[in-house]
Write an enzyme that holds these catalytic residues in place. Sequence first.
Site, short mmCIF file in Angstrom:
data_model
loop_
_atom_site.label_atom_id
_atom_site.label_comp_id
_atom_site.label_asym_id
_atom_site.label_seq_id
_atom_site.Cartn_x
_atom_site.Cartn_y
_atom_site.Cartn_z
N ASP A 12 0.81 -1.22 0.00
CA ASP A 12 0.00 0.00 0.00
C ASP A 12 0.84 1.27 0.00
OD1 ASP A 12 -2.30 -1.64 0.17
OD2 ASP A 12 -1.89 -1.89 2.29
N GLU A 13 1.97 1.22 -0.66
CA GLU A 13 2.84 2.40 -0.72
C GLU A 13 2.40 3.37 -1.81
OE1 GLU A 13 4.00 -0.71 -1.08
OE2 GLU A 13 5.35 -1.16 0.58
N GLY A 14 1.42 2.97 -2.59
CA GLY A 14 0.95 3.84 -3.68
C GLY A 14 1.59 3.46 -5.01
N LYS A 15 1.81 2.14 -5.18
CA LYS A 15 2.49 1.68 -6.40
C LYS A 15 1.68 1.94 -7.66
CE LYS A 15 2.92 -2.39 -4.37
NZ LYS A 15 2.71 -2.12 -2.95
N LYS A 17 -0.38 4.29 -8.65
CA LYS A 17 -0.25 5.64 -9.23
C LYS A 17 1.11 5.83 -9.90
CE LYS A 17 0.61 10.38 -7.99
NZ LYS A 17 0.36 11.56 -7.21
N ASN A 37 -4.64 -10.58 -3.98
CA ASN A 37 -4.48 -9.93 -2.67
C ASN A 37 -4.06 -8.47 -2.87
OD1 ASN A 37 -2.04 -10.90 -3.68
ND2 ASN A 37 -1.19 -11.47 -1.70
N ALA A 38 -3.48 -8.18 -4.03
CA ALA A 38 -3.04 -6.81 -4.32
C ALA A 38 -4.23 -5.93 -4.67
CB ALA A 38 -2.08 -6.83 -5.50
N GLY A 39 -4.09 -4.67 -4.37
CA GLY A 39 -5.11 -3.68 -4.78
C GLY A 39 -4.37 -2.43 -5.16
N HIS A 40 -4.15 -2.23 -6.46
CA HIS A 40 -3.41 -1.05 -6.91
C HIS A 40 -4.41 0.01 -7.37
CE1 HIS A 40 0.50 -3.55 -7.51
NE2 HIS A 40 0.10 -3.48 -6.28
N ARG A 142 4.30 -29.03 -5.50
CA ARG A 142 4.25 -29.72 -6.79
C ARG A 142 2.91 -30.39 -7.09
NH1 ARG A 142 9.91 -32.49 -5.50
NH2 ARG A 142 8.75 -32.80 -3.59
N GLN A 221 2.24 -6.08 -3.02
CA GLN A 221 2.52 -6.14 -1.58
C GLN A 221 3.79 -5.31 -1.31
OE1 GLN A 221 1.81 -9.57 -3.08
NE2 GLN A 221 -0.21 -8.70 -2.83
N THR A 298 -9.79 -5.15 1.06
CA THR A 298 -10.62 -5.68 2.14
C THR A 298 -11.39 -4.60 2.88
OG1 THR A 298 -8.71 -5.48 3.59
CG2 THR A 298 -9.06 -7.62 2.58
#
Length: 421
Positions: A12-15, A17, A37-40, A142, A221, A298
Amino acid sequence: MIDVLLGLQWGDEGKGKIVDFLAEGYDIIARFQGGPNAGHTLYVNGKKVVLRTIPSGVFHKHCLNLIGNGVVIDPVSLMQEIEQLIPMQPDVLSRLFIAHRAHLILPTHRALDAASEAAKGEEKIGSTLKGIGPAYMDKTGRNGLRFGDILSKDFRKKYDKLAQKHIQMLRQYDHKIEWEQWEEPFFEACEYLSKLQTVNSEYWLDKQLKQGKRVLAEGAQGSMLDIDYGTYPFVTSSNTIAAGVCNGLGVAPSRIGEVYGITKAYCTRVGGGPFPTELDDETGEELRRVGNEFGAVTGRSRRCGWLDLVALKYTVMLSGVTKLIITKADVLDNFKEIKVAVAYNADGIETNELPYDICDVSIEPVYKKFDGWDKPISSCSSFNDTPEVFRNYCDYIEKYLETKIGYISNGTGRDQLMAIF
Ligand code: IMP
Ligand code: MG
């Protein structure tokens, strides 16, 4: 060359943008790890869009977007994301490529994630419950299914074999999850996705690089959630540091160029786990309110605290960051005093290295204090225009981290980004 952009904290560093901004200078944007799981978060023509699995270059007509083999794909989530994008970007499908080797998240992976988290009780990780951990476990165990399997004629058989295994595993948990209803949408989504462009991404990327195409690898992440180097076990299940680019895309280390590391001007963390500079007080509350620190995926409220230079120096080292990008500097505009952690007092011993285990050790941050600034950063259009106290603060960070700051983001708008050269 392939440049890398990744988060240096707990995500959540603001990737989103920043990738959207940097995409101007690249031909291909590639995701190399993580999954839904990511939310950009991006703002496109004033509209908020959250990307989960699709790379953040999708809003640039000239950019191709690759979902690499290191990513885990939830077919339903990816299909929904594409459908949401089509009205905004009708050509999205022609610019989207998916690695055959990317693993699939099955409905039962999500069920296992939920059941295993529930069983952890107080010690739960705070997973986004998207099935990430169980999908990566099947990959390393595997047993996993890969995106390319969707195209195989025995896909159903392969699926049933793995799902049966999961059903056995689910029996050991008290917590019952009704996952059966997720199966039909899963197969519908697989059918939909089987028509997309799948590639042997290691060869595909190699060809693109040989043609001189510029590639940006987009991390998800953050480095402190890395499976090897993060605050284990409170981490995600992939390598979020620069090394993950080589595994997750099939490119050699010698091809990596610039590594952009993103950090907020303060810290946040969502979910459980240690957080040395966390503020459980009004200041933390204020950071959350001003920074609008609520999860993009979330909706959970994020834990907030001061910038942690000990952790940051560690993650800058792990990825060989060549340029820093500081985001949300404007959030600090109204604070009278700003602190940054410059050392830890770990069980009574002062250190500026990240201890092996910060879960069971009591960590007291040692802070350096800065006066707040009197002019809002959000209204500045260039770095030279910012107040002197702010420039001193940036100078201190650069010296501590021995790394130059390339950009400072001072608001959500696409134009609120100051370059420093
Ligand atoms: P998982 O990756 O969903 O299993 O979650 C593991 C931990 O990583 C939890 O603490 C999550 O809150 C955190 N996490 C996962 N993805 C993100 C993200 O994109 N941003 C911030 N935190 C994340
Ligand atoms: Mg996010």
